[in-house]
Design a protein around this motif. Structure first.
Motif, PDB file in Angstrom:
ATOM      1  N   ASP A 180       0.618  -1.185   0.886  1.00 16.01           N
ATOM      2  CA  ASP A 180       0.171  -0.314  -0.359  1.00 16.01           C
ATOM      3  C   ASP A 180       0.774   0.952  -0.155  1.00 16.01           C
ATOM      4  O   ASP A 180       1.546   1.094   0.021  1.00 16.01           O
ATOM      5  N   ASP A 181       0.159   2.219  -0.410  1.00 14.82           N
ATOM      6  CA  ASP A 181       0.772   3.572  -0.690  1.00 14.82           C
ATOM      7  C   ASP A 181       2.530   3.586  -1.168  1.00 14.82           C
ATOM      8  O   ASP A 181       3.514   4.174  -0.744  1.00 14.82           O
ATOM      9  N   GLU A 238      -4.420   4.197  -6.308  1.00 14.61           N
ATOM     10  CA  GLU A 238      -5.321   4.598  -5.811  1.00 14.61           C
ATOM     11  C   GLU A 238      -5.090   6.447  -5.841  1.00 14.61           C
ATOM     12  O   GLU A 238      -5.131   6.673  -6.426  1.00 14.61           O
TER      13      GLU A 238
HETATM   14 MG    MG Z   1      -3.169   3.335   0.543  1.00 20.26          MG
END
Ligand code: MG
Ligand code: C2E
Ligand code: MG
Ligand code: MG
Length: 280
Positions: A180-181, A238
């Motif tokens: 994520d990220d 995202e």
């Molecule tokens: Mg994220």
């Protein structure tokens, strides 16, 4: 003069610290109660494939339905939950709830939706993640390949040693692992050497600034997309908020997207409706 300013500065600091500690303790008590009283809910944000136009999965996002306040987003209470350790039972609940829901969605959806659950740093530090996840999958009856675990780059950076064997074992059993990220950490590429993953989620900050004049963000987004292609890892963008961003991502070869432009996180019933084509 210096002395007075210093004393004032000191007093201010102390008061601020005191009130923060007080807030944090009462918040922790409230969170404990919230767990007991079942005030937590999970909303789901769809992920789309721009090529087929289909929903391909959802991310489970925690909300606190706080009495008299309404839905509270995680930023307001995750730090207190982490600090108190309450994140462990809370996140275990999220995992179980998301798996239960994904099983309900298996009927009807072809192909079935994969559900992604965010993993907390403490879960890596303190828990046997593999045992926990496999137990929940068994109890709920969700096939491993329909579950994805999202770990932020910073979690991987700090806990790579502890996390790697568990993540490898979970992957061997079919559970998907996503970073994520992605791109925000300081040594993004190092993680990929240590832990094999199925997906990279481009951090929403890069997507947001992609079209800003003079920014390097588009170059970074391109680099992540190419990295995914070279390493055979799926890339999801995202935080897609505009049609322009969606178009650029698709042109650059990233066709998996998640963001407000397509849908916010919604209660499970809304996703069910979306799947059956009743709403958009
Ligand atoms: Mg994220
Ligand atoms: P995340 O995992 O990176 O999740 C994406 C966040 O970005 C979500 O915020 C989502 O609502 C928001 N988002 C999605 N599309 C857009 C967009 O187009 N624009 C903008 N500005 N934002 C968008 P949310 O739900 O407030 O969650 C924030 C963070 O809290 C998550 O970031 C995740 O790190 C954490 N979190 C959420 N649920 C859980 C959970 O069950 N357990 C743990 N440990 N952490 C969670
Ligand atoms: Mg996430
Ligand atoms: Mg984030």
């Amino acid at each position: 003069r210096v002395k007075v300013a210093g004393r004032r500065g000191h007093a201010f600091f102390t008061e601020d610290m005191l009130s923060r500690a007080r807030n944090s303790i009462s918040l922790q008590l409230e969170l404990r109660e919230a767990l007991q009283e079942q005030q937590f809910v999970v909303h789901y944000q769809p992920q789309f494939d721009l090529d087929s136009g289909e929903i391909i999965g959802v991310e489970a996002l925690l909300r606190w339905d706080r009495p008299g306040v309404g839905l509270v987003t995680p930023a307001a209470f995750l730090p207190a939950a982490e600090e108190s350790g309450l994140i462990l039972p809370i996140n275990e609940w999220v995992l179980r709830e998301a798996c239960r829901q994904a099983v309900r969605w298996m009927v009807g959806a072809t192909p079935p939706l994969r559900v992604a659950v965010n993993i907390a740093p403490l879960q890596i530090q303190r828990e046997n993640l593999c045992t926990l996840v496999m137990d929940v999958l068994e109890q709920t009856g969700l096939p491993p390949y329909l579950l994805e675990l999202e770990l932020t780059e910073s979690i991987l950076l700090q806990h790579a040693e502890a996390a790697a064997p568990d993540l490898q074992e979970l992957r061997r059993r079919g559970v998907h692992i996503a970073i994520d990220d992605f791109g925000m950490g300081h040594s993004s590429l190092t993680h990929l050497k240590r832990v094999r993953v199925d997906r990279l989620k481009i951090d929403q900050g890069f997507v947001a600034d992609m079209h800003r004049a003079g920014s390097n963000d588009l170059a970074i987004v391109r680099a992540i997309i190419n990295l995914g292609r070279e390493m055979n890892i799926e890339v999801v963008a995202e935080g897609v908020e505009t049609e322009d961003q969606a178009r650029t991502l698709r042109e650059e070869g990233c066709h998996l997207v998640q963001g407000f432009y397509f849908s916010r996180a919604r209660p499970p019933e809304d996703i069910t409706r979306l799947m059956s084509g009743e709403a958009s």
